[in-house]
Scaffold this active site. Structure first.
Site, mmCIF file in Angstrom:
data_model
loop_
_atom_site.group_PDB
_atom_site.id
_atom_site.type_symbol
_atom_site.label_atom_id
_atom_site.label_comp_id
_atom_site.label_asym_id
_atom_site.label_seq_id
_atom_site.Cartn_x
_atom_site.Cartn_y
_atom_site.Cartn_z
ATOM 1 N N CYS A 58 -23.624 -82.409 -13.280
ATOM 2 C CA CYS A 58 -23.863 -80.964 -13.367
ATOM 3 C C CYS A 58 -25.019 -80.639 -14.308
ATOM 4 O O CYS A 58 -25.481 -79.501 -14.348
ATOM 5 C CB CYS A 58 -22.597 -80.244 -13.837
ATOM 6 S SG CYS A 58 -21.241 -80.374 -12.658
ATOM 7 N N HIS A 76 -12.476 -85.364 -5.945
ATOM 8 C CA HIS A 76 -13.598 -86.208 -5.523
ATOM 9 C C HIS A 76 -14.028 -87.200 -6.592
ATOM 10 O O HIS A 76 -14.853 -88.076 -6.329
ATOM 11 C CB HIS A 76 -14.777 -85.364 -5.013
ATOM 12 C CG HIS A 76 -15.671 -84.797 -6.062
ATOM 13 N ND1 HIS A 76 -15.515 -83.521 -6.556
ATOM 14 C CD2 HIS A 76 -16.748 -85.304 -6.685
ATOM 15 C CE1 HIS A 76 -16.466 -83.277 -7.442
ATOM 16 N NE2 HIS A 76 -17.217 -84.336 -7.548
ATOM 17 N N GLN A 134 -11.995 -86.667 -15.775
ATOM 18 C CA GLN A 134 -12.375 -88.080 -15.896
ATOM 19 C C GLN A 134 -11.236 -88.962 -16.384
ATOM 20 O O GLN A 134 -11.408 -90.172 -16.521
ATOM 21 C CB GLN A 134 -13.577 -88.213 -16.841
ATOM 22 C CG GLN A 134 -14.858 -87.597 -16.333
ATOM 23 C CD GLN A 134 -15.394 -88.265 -15.080
ATOM 24 O OE1 GLN A 134 -15.020 -89.389 -14.742
ATOM 25 N NE2 GLN A 134 -16.286 -87.586 -14.375
ATOM 26 N N ALA A 163 -12.827 -78.632 -9.563
ATOM 27 C CA ALA A 163 -12.492 -78.576 -10.983
ATOM 28 C C ALA A 163 -13.295 -77.510 -11.716
ATOM 29 O O ALA A 163 -12.827 -76.962 -12.718
ATOM 30 C CB ALA A 163 -12.720 -79.932 -11.632
ATOM 31 N N THR A 164 -14.501 -77.198 -11.252
ATOM 32 C CA THR A 164 -15.259 -76.121 -11.891
ATOM 33 C C THR A 164 -14.502 -74.803 -11.787
ATOM 34 O O THR A 164 -14.372 -74.062 -12.768
ATOM 35 C CB THR A 164 -16.658 -75.996 -11.268
ATOM 36 O OG1 THR A 164 -17.448 -77.127 -11.659
ATOM 37 C CG2 THR A 164 -17.359 -74.721 -11.725
ATOM 38 N N ASN A 221 -17.095 -86.827 -19.926
ATOM 39 C CA ASN A 221 -17.719 -87.229 -18.668
ATOM 40 C C ASN A 221 -19.043 -87.937 -18.852
ATOM 41 O O ASN A 221 -19.540 -88.586 -17.933
ATOM 42 C CB ASN A 221 -17.917 -86.000 -17.774
ATOM 43 C CG ASN A 221 -18.675 -84.899 -18.481
ATOM 44 O OD1 ASN A 221 -18.205 -84.362 -19.488
ATOM 45 N ND2 ASN A 221 -19.847 -84.545 -17.984
#
Length: 383
Positions: free
Chosen positions: A323, A201, A179, A69-70, A149
């Site tokens: 993160c 994930h 999320q 997703a990043t 998140n």
């Protein structure tokens, strides 16, 4: 140990693990190769694309696979900015965003784009009128997350999307859905979103694979070049095992969403009420938030201290987004909501999954009570 950090990474389904192993053993050929083995690998990716498209109510050619997703968020934001810079060089986002969105926008600002970071209310919810008011004729993109998140607030995406298009129909709308998917309904058409990011994930899929929905008619400037993979949007040999396993996780999480909500909401509400009754703690999450996140602060006590104490008592929690969890600075999210620095330094996130039961919640409550009492006693002895 009881694991309460599903929002950071959820344990993969057994079926996902089995799929990864099977594909890696049997379908290791490069899907770009013209021989039979390569074509079989390509067919697996095609089928995975169809499965993800069905789950998200989009077309298969609108599904793009990334490394996570990043990357999906970076490609959505920078790819749109670079592709449509002829329309303008202005972007709108919020102060609540995940670092992969927030830092992408900051990086573009350093390169000459203008970025408006809209502040939330003290509730952690952004007013759609504030988003609409920030849009200009040269606004290329608006990026807003579905579920925060850190604290679990749910943004009013339908109203935000309507406001965007009412002001400037050419402005693209990107939703970070990491999320939200598997816990809340995903309605890209209703939100009028052209771009949507997803992280397998977080929904019991594998790490190292991401999804970006790029609606038909939207183009992106590729950030990775070197091949024609992913419809020319992202060069690089596809992770066949990760893609197929991700599609399985997307399908399973979508099918089990309502059952998961029914399981998690009573547990979340129980924890919210328990924490609200503890005078030392301050709740940052709302009852109308996402069903899997509970966030609170222990003002005056650093979050990592309480997290370590809870781990000693058999509970694995986090202090914020994974993160950002190693940063010693106050939570940017809590500061944007108007919390003071002691509260922003003392945050703890509990995130639930389908393994959790009422008995587990009771054990967590006992551990939290013991941890706070222990830290209070130690703090008193130091004064």
């Amino acid at each position: 140990m009881l694991y309460w950090d599903y929002a950071a990474a959820a344990p993969p389904y057994d079926e996902v693990v089995e799929t990864v192993e099977q594909i890696m053993r049997l379908h290791y050929a490069n899907p770009s190769s013209l021989h039979r083995a390569g074509m079989e690998a390509e067919r697996l990716i095609t089928r995975a694309r169809e499965v993800c498209a069905a789950a998200l109510a989009v077309q298969p050619h609108e599904i793009l696979f990334t490394s996570g997703a990043t990357e999906s968020n970076n490609l959505a934001i920078k790819g749109a900015a670079l592709q449509y810079q002829g329309r303008g060089r202005h972007i709108v986002t919020t102060q609540l965003e995940h670092p992969s969105v927030y830092e992408s926008c900051r990086q573009l600002r350093e390169l000459g784009w203008e970025v408006t970071f809209v502040a939330p209310a003290s509730t952690g919810i952004v007013d759609p009128a504030d988003i609409a008011a920030a849009i200009r004729p040269d606004t290329v993109l608006v990026s807003v997350m579905h579920v925060n998140n850190e604290i679990g607030t749910v943004q009013p995406l339908r109203e935000i999307g309507q406001g965007i298009k009412a002001v400037n129909r050419r402005t693209l709308f990107h939703v970070d859905g990491v999320q939200g998917y598997g816990k809340l309904e995903t309605r890209l058409k209703e939100w009028q979103a052209e771009l949507y990011s997803l992280s397998p994930h977080k929904i019991r899929g594998p790490r190292g694979t991401g999804i970006l929905v790029v609606r038909e008619g939207t183009a992106l400037f590729p950030l990775l070049t070197g091949g024609s993979h992913e419809h020319g949007n992202r060069a690089g040999t596809e992770n066949v095992a990760g893609i197929v396993a991700s599609a399985k996780a997307v399908r399973m999480s979508g099918e089990r969403r309502e059952d998961l909500r029914r399981q998690l909401i009573p547990l979340r509400n129980r924890l919210l009420h328990f924490i609200a009754a503890m005078p030392e703690l301050v709740l940052n999450s709302r009852e109308d938030g996402a069903p899997h996140i509970v966030h609170f602060s222990y003002p005056g006590m650093k979050g990592e201290v309480l997290a370590r104490k809870l781990e000693e008592l058999g509970m694995t929690v986090s202090t914020r987004s994974a993160c950002s969890s190693r940063l010693a600075e106050p939570s940017r999210i809590l500061l944007s909501m108007g919390r003071d620095v002691p509260a922003a330094l003392g945050g703890i996130r509990i995130s639930l999954g389908d393994i959790h039961t009422e008995a587990d919640a009771a054990l967590l409550e006992q551990a939290l009570l013991a941890a706070v009492q222990s830290l209070k006693k130690a703090e008193g002895g130091m004064k």
